[in-house]
Design a protein around this motif. Structure first.
Motif, PDB file in Angstrom:
ATOM      1  N   TYR A 183      42.511 -69.311  45.253  1.00 39.69           N
ATOM      2  CA  TYR A 183      43.063 -68.725  46.475  1.00 39.69           C
ATOM      3  C   TYR A 183      44.581 -68.935  46.511  1.00 39.69           C
ATOM      4  N   LYS A 184      44.995 -70.155  46.252  1.00 39.45           N
ATOM      5  CA  LYS A 184      46.432 -70.470  46.268  1.00 39.45           C
ATOM      6  C   LYS A 184      47.188 -69.646  45.225  1.00 39.45           C
ATOM      7  N   HIS A 185      46.592 -69.524  44.051  1.00 41.31           N
ATOM      8  CA  HIS A 185      47.238 -68.758  42.968  1.00 41.31           C
ATOM      9  C   HIS A 185      47.368 -67.284  43.335  1.00 41.31           C
ATOM     10  N   VAL A 186      46.304 -66.698  43.856  1.00 38.06           N
ATOM     11  CA  VAL A 186      46.336 -65.276  44.230  1.00 38.06           C
ATOM     12  C   VAL A 186      47.328 -65.059  45.370  1.00 38.06           C
ATOM     13  N   ASP A 187      47.328 -65.946  46.356  1.00 37.36           N
ATOM     14  CA  ASP A 187      48.262 -65.808  47.480  1.00 37.36           C
ATOM     15  C   ASP A 187      49.709 -65.920  46.994  1.00 37.36           C
ATOM     16  N   LYS A 188      49.944 -66.856  46.100  1.00 34.86           N
ATOM     17  CA  LYS A 188      51.296 -67.023  45.549  1.00 34.86           C
ATOM     18  C   LYS A 188      51.716 -65.779  44.745  1.00 34.86           C
ATOM     19  N   SER A 189      50.785 -65.241  43.954  1.00 35.07           N
ATOM     20  CA  SER A 189      51.072 -64.035  43.168  1.00 35.07           C
ATOM     21  C   SER A 189      51.403 -62.856  44.070  1.00 35.07           C
ATOM     22  N   MET A 190      50.667 -62.728  45.156  1.00 32.43           N
ATOM     23  CA  MET A 190      50.925 -61.620  46.082  1.00 32.43           C
ATOM     24  C   MET A 190      52.252 -61.806  46.824  1.00 32.43           C
ATOM     25  N   ALA A 191      52.588 -63.035  47.169  1.00 29.67           N
ATOM     26  CA  ALA A 191      53.877 -63.306  47.807  1.00 29.67           C
ATOM     27  C   ALA A 191      55.011 -62.964  46.841  1.00 29.67           C
ATOM     28  N   ASN A 192      54.810 -63.300  45.573  1.00 31.16           N
ATOM     29  CA  ASN A 192      55.809 -62.987  44.544  1.00 31.16           C
ATOM     30  C   ASN A 192      55.976 -61.476  44.424  1.00 31.16           C
ATOM     31  N   MET A 193      54.857 -60.745  44.400  1.00 32.79           N
ATOM     32  CA  MET A 193      54.930 -59.286  44.307  1.00 32.79           C
ATOM     33  C   MET A 193      55.627 -58.690  45.524  1.00 32.79           C
ATOM     34  N   ALA A 194      55.418 -59.279  46.692  1.00 33.33           N
ATOM     35  CA  ALA A 194      56.074 -58.788  47.906  1.00 33.33           C
ATOM     36  C   ALA A 194      57.594 -58.921  47.787  1.00 33.33           C
ATOM     37  N   MET A 195      58.058 -59.909  47.032  1.00 33.30           N
ATOM     38  CA  MET A 195      59.497 -60.083  46.827  1.00 33.30           C
ATOM     39  C   MET A 195      60.005 -59.210  45.680  1.00 33.30           C
ATOM     40  N   VAL A 196      59.215 -59.063  44.643  1.00 35.70           N
ATOM     41  CA  VAL A 196      59.648 -58.359  43.432  1.00 35.70           C
ATOM     42  C   VAL A 196      59.614 -56.839  43.575  1.00 35.70           C
ATOM     43  N   LEU A 197      58.637 -56.309  44.292  1.00 31.04           N
ATOM     44  CA  LEU A 197      58.509 -54.850  44.386  1.00 31.04           C
ATOM     45  C   LEU A 197      59.745 -54.162  44.993  1.00 31.04           C
ATOM     46  N   PRO A 198      60.373 -54.734  46.022  1.00 28.10           N
ATOM     47  CA  PRO A 198      61.617 -54.103  46.495  1.00 28.10           C
ATOM     48  C   PRO A 198      62.720 -54.108  45.432  1.00 28.10           C
ATOM     49  N   LEU A 199      62.766 -55.146  44.602  1.00 18.50           N
ATOM     50  CA  LEU A 199      63.741 -55.179  43.510  1.00 18.50           C
ATOM     51  C   LEU A 199      63.431 -54.082  42.497  1.00 18.50           C
ATOM     52  N   ILE A 200      62.155 -53.893  42.205  1.00 18.49           N
ATOM     53  CA  ILE A 200      61.744 -52.854  41.260  1.00 18.49           C
ATOM     54  C   ILE A 200      62.087 -51.477  41.827  1.00 18.49           C
ATOM     55  N   PHE A 201      61.874 -51.311  43.125  1.00 17.57           N
ATOM     56  CA  PHE A 201      62.256 -50.053  43.776  1.00 17.57           C
ATOM     57  C   PHE A 201      63.749 -49.793  43.568  1.00 17.57           C
TER      58      PHE A 201
END
Length: 171
Positions: free
Chosen positions: A40-58
């Motif tokens: 759970y912690k790993h998936v939540d951390k991965s999703m938080a990371n994606m929430a930060m990275v996706l705007p950069l990718i945009f």
């Protein structure tokens, strides 16, 4: 993650990430014990990371990003090259750069690229105007010298372009 770079749709990915993260948190709220699980912690951390990275990718998908900016990104991320023009370049390749660790520098690169594009467009606009401009000349007093006879509109345009060039210089 195997999505080709040219096919990345960050808006869809952000929406999916938000939906999945919301579902994960709902499950965590309904079953508080799972919040302690490593998965759970790993998936939540991965999703938080994606929430930060996706705007950069945009931002990195912007038309303003040129090869020189990809070289800067490679330097920031400590890799030899970043070449999204390569046909097999994927979202996974971009994620391997650990963009989250370099967020501020990446934002600086993108901001500079956007300013540079704005300057390029303005210079092209000014150049197009002056390339097409035809001046009329008249003899200067009693000499063989001819001087331009600019119209009022031409003088106003010249002053406006001069101001725009000065503002570009100040950027």
């Amino acid at each position: 993650k195997k999505i080709l770079w040219k096919d990345v749709n960050t808006n869809d990915l952000e929406d999916q990430n938000k939906r999945l993260r919301k579902k994960l948190r709902e499950k965590g709220g309904a079953y508080p014990a799972i919040k302690g699980w490593e998965v759970y912690k790993h998936v939540d951390k991965s999703m938080a990371n994606m929430a930060m990275v996706l705007p950069l990718i945009f931002d990195l998908h912007s038309d303003s990003i040129r090869p020189r900016h990809w070289k800067q990104l490679a330097g920031v991320c400590n890799v030899n090259t970043v070449d999204p023009s390569e046909s097999k370049f994927t979202l996974q390749d971009m994620l391997r750069l650990n963009l989250d660790r370099h967020k501020d520098k990446i934002e600086e690169i993108v901001e500079a690229a956007m300013k540079e594009l704005k300057i390029e467009k303005k210079l092209a606009e000014i150049e197009t105007f002056w390339t097409a401009m035809e001046l009329t000349y008249s003899p200067h007093k009693n000499t063989e010298m001819h001087v331009p006879q600019p119209s009022e509109e031409l003088l106003e345009t010249m002053e406006a372009h001069q101001m725009e060039l000065q503002s570009i210089y100040g950027m």
